[in-house]
Design a protein around this motif. Sequence first.
Motif, PDB file in Angstrom:
ATOM      1  N   THR A 102      50.432  25.983  63.832  1.00 39.50           N
ATOM      2  CA  THR A 102      51.551  25.190  63.340  1.00 39.50           C
ATOM      3  C   THR A 102      51.025  23.996  62.535  1.00 39.50           C
ATOM      4  O   THR A 102      49.869  23.578  62.707  1.00 39.50           O
ATOM      5  CB  THR A 102      52.393  24.647  64.504  1.00 39.50           C
ATOM      6  OG1 THR A 102      51.587  23.752  65.286  1.00 39.50           O
ATOM      7  CG2 THR A 102      52.909  25.789  65.376  1.00 39.50           C
ATOM      8  N   PRO A 103      51.851  23.426  61.657  1.00 40.72           N
ATOM      9  CA  PRO A 103      51.424  22.216  60.940  1.00 40.72           C
ATOM     10  C   PRO A 103      51.015  21.090  61.879  1.00 40.72           C
ATOM     11  O   PRO A 103      50.067  20.352  61.593  1.00 40.72           O
ATOM     12  CB  PRO A 103      52.665  21.854  60.117  1.00 40.72           C
ATOM     13  CG  PRO A 103      53.373  23.145  59.915  1.00 40.72           C
ATOM     14  CD  PRO A 103      53.154  23.918  61.186  1.00 40.72           C
ATOM     15  N   GLU A 104      51.702  20.954  62.991  1.00 35.77           N
ATOM     16  CA  GLU A 104      51.377  19.896  63.942  1.00 35.77           C
ATOM     17  C   GLU A 104      49.976  20.101  64.527  1.00 35.77           C
ATOM     18  O   GLU A 104      49.220  19.133  64.726  1.00 35.77           O
ATOM     19  CB  GLU A 104      52.413  19.863  65.071  1.00 35.77           C
ATOM     20  CG  GLU A 104      53.793  19.394  64.657  1.00 35.77           C
ATOM     21  CD  GLU A 104      54.564  20.451  63.847  1.00 35.77           C
ATOM     22  OE1 GLU A 104      55.518  20.063  63.146  1.00 35.77           O
ATOM     23  OE2 GLU A 104      54.184  21.645  63.924  1.00 35.77           O
ATOM     24  N   LEU A 106      47.497  21.629  62.987  1.00 35.33           N
ATOM     25  CA  LEU A 106      46.562  21.309  61.908  1.00 35.33           C
ATOM     26  C   LEU A 106      46.321  19.809  61.841  1.00 35.33           C
ATOM     27  O   LEU A 106      45.166  19.354  61.738  1.00 35.33           O
ATOM     28  CB  LEU A 106      47.112  21.815  60.573  1.00 35.33           C
ATOM     29  CG  LEU A 106      46.320  21.402  59.323  1.00 35.33           C
ATOM     30  CD1 LEU A 106      44.944  22.058  59.316  1.00 35.33           C
ATOM     31  CD2 LEU A 106      47.096  21.773  58.049  1.00 35.33           C
ATOM     32  N   LEU A 107      47.384  19.018  61.896  1.00 41.67           N
ATOM     33  CA  LEU A 107      47.243  17.569  61.836  1.00 41.67           C
ATOM     34  C   LEU A 107      46.475  17.035  63.034  1.00 41.67           C
ATOM     35  O   LEU A 107      45.701  16.075  62.909  1.00 41.67           O
ATOM     36  CB  LEU A 107      48.626  16.911  61.775  1.00 41.67           C
ATOM     37  CG  LEU A 107      49.225  16.669  60.378  1.00 41.67           C
ATOM     38  CD1 LEU A 107      49.399  17.973  59.612  1.00 41.67           C
ATOM     39  CD2 LEU A 107      50.548  15.939  60.476  1.00 41.67           C
ATOM     40  N   SER A 108      46.663  17.637  64.195  1.00 42.02           N
ATOM     41  CA  SER A 108      45.964  17.198  65.392  1.00 42.02           C
ATOM     42  C   SER A 108      44.471  17.541  65.319  1.00 42.02           C
ATOM     43  O   SER A 108      43.616  16.722  65.699  1.00 42.02           O
ATOM     44  CB  SER A 108      46.584  17.852  66.631  1.00 42.02           C
ATOM     45  OG  SER A 108      45.847  17.534  67.802  1.00 42.02           O
ATOM     46  N   ALA A 109      44.152  18.725  64.808  1.00 40.66           N
ATOM     47  CA  ALA A 109      42.761  19.170  64.746  1.00 40.66           C
ATOM     48  C   ALA A 109      41.989  18.523  63.609  1.00 40.66           C
ATOM     49  O   ALA A 109      40.762  18.388  63.684  1.00 40.66           O
ATOM     50  CB  ALA A 109      42.711  20.699  64.610  1.00 40.66           C
ATOM     51  N   CYS A 110      42.704  18.118  62.561  1.00 43.56           N
ATOM     52  CA  CYS A 110      42.062  17.566  61.355  1.00 43.56           C
ATOM     53  C   CYS A 110      42.759  16.250  60.999  1.00 43.56           C
ATOM     54  O   CYS A 110      43.727  16.251  60.223  1.00 43.56           O
ATOM     55  CB  CYS A 110      42.147  18.563  60.207  1.00 43.56           C
ATOM     56  SG  CYS A 110      41.496  20.202  60.621  1.00 43.56           S
TER      57      CYS A 110
END
Length: 248
Positions: A102-104, A106-110
Motif C-alpha cells: 500500500t502507499p502507506e 511505502l511511506l513507512s518503509a522509505c
Amino acid sequence: MAAHLAGLYPELGRDRTLQTVLQQAVHQAGYRLDMLPERARGWKRIGARADSDCRTTSTLLGLHHRSFLMRFREHRVTIATGTTSSLNEASTAIAVWQSGVTPEHLLSACPFVYMGPLTEAPERGTKVETAWASYRQTPALHVDHFLIEAAYDQPQLRALFPFHSHRSLGFSRCTEFPHTHDVPVVTPVNGKYRVTWWRTRGPHDGPAGIGEADNPQDAVALVVAHLPPECGPAVVGTAEDLDRSDST
C-alpha cells in the motif's frame, strides 16, 4: 556532461547508464526486478524505470546535485514522489513499491517518499489546478513568478499541465509523466525569455528555436501562437495514453 555526471555519480562512470546502475543495485540487494531504460527521448542515460502490470517506478538523475528523483505510479497515475541521494535507498524504494504494498507501507518503509497535494490531486480530478496553484505559491528561487502569472493569465495555457525542467517552464497536454513535448517551453535567460521547442524533438522536427522576448507576456504569446492544432485541456494520463487515443 559525462564528466559532470561522473563527478556526481561515481557509480555511473563515463559510459554506464542509470538503468545498469540500478539493475546492479537491486540485484545486489536481493531483489528480482528488471530495470528498463526511460522511454522519454534524450533521457536514456539519466532515466530508468521498473514496470509491472499496473505499477511503475520512474527514476531520474538530478543534474545539478546528487539526487535520485523518483515517481511511484499505479495505473499510470502518480501516487507518491521522493528524492534521495542514496542509491541504496532508491533501489529499496523501487523494490518495495513494485512488490504491491500500500502507499502507506511505502511511506513507512522509505521515509524520503511523500504524498503531497499534487500526488493526491488525481483522485479529486484537480491535478492541473493543483499544479498551477503550487507554482504560483512556491517560494522556490528557480521559479520565475512573473512568467508563471503571465502563462496563467492565458486560458489556453492554464488548461495545460505546467511543469519545470532545469529552469524552463513547460506545458503538457497530459497530467502524468512522461509529458507531451509538442508545446513550446520558456526559459528565462539573462533577463530575457527564450521560447524553444523541447530539445528532445526528433532531428526532422525543424529548428529548436522559436524566438526571444523581452518580457514574459510576449514570451507566453509566442507559446500560444505555436500550440499544436486542436490543443485542448490536459487529459489524465501519460503521453503514451494520449498517442493511443489520438490514433483511434
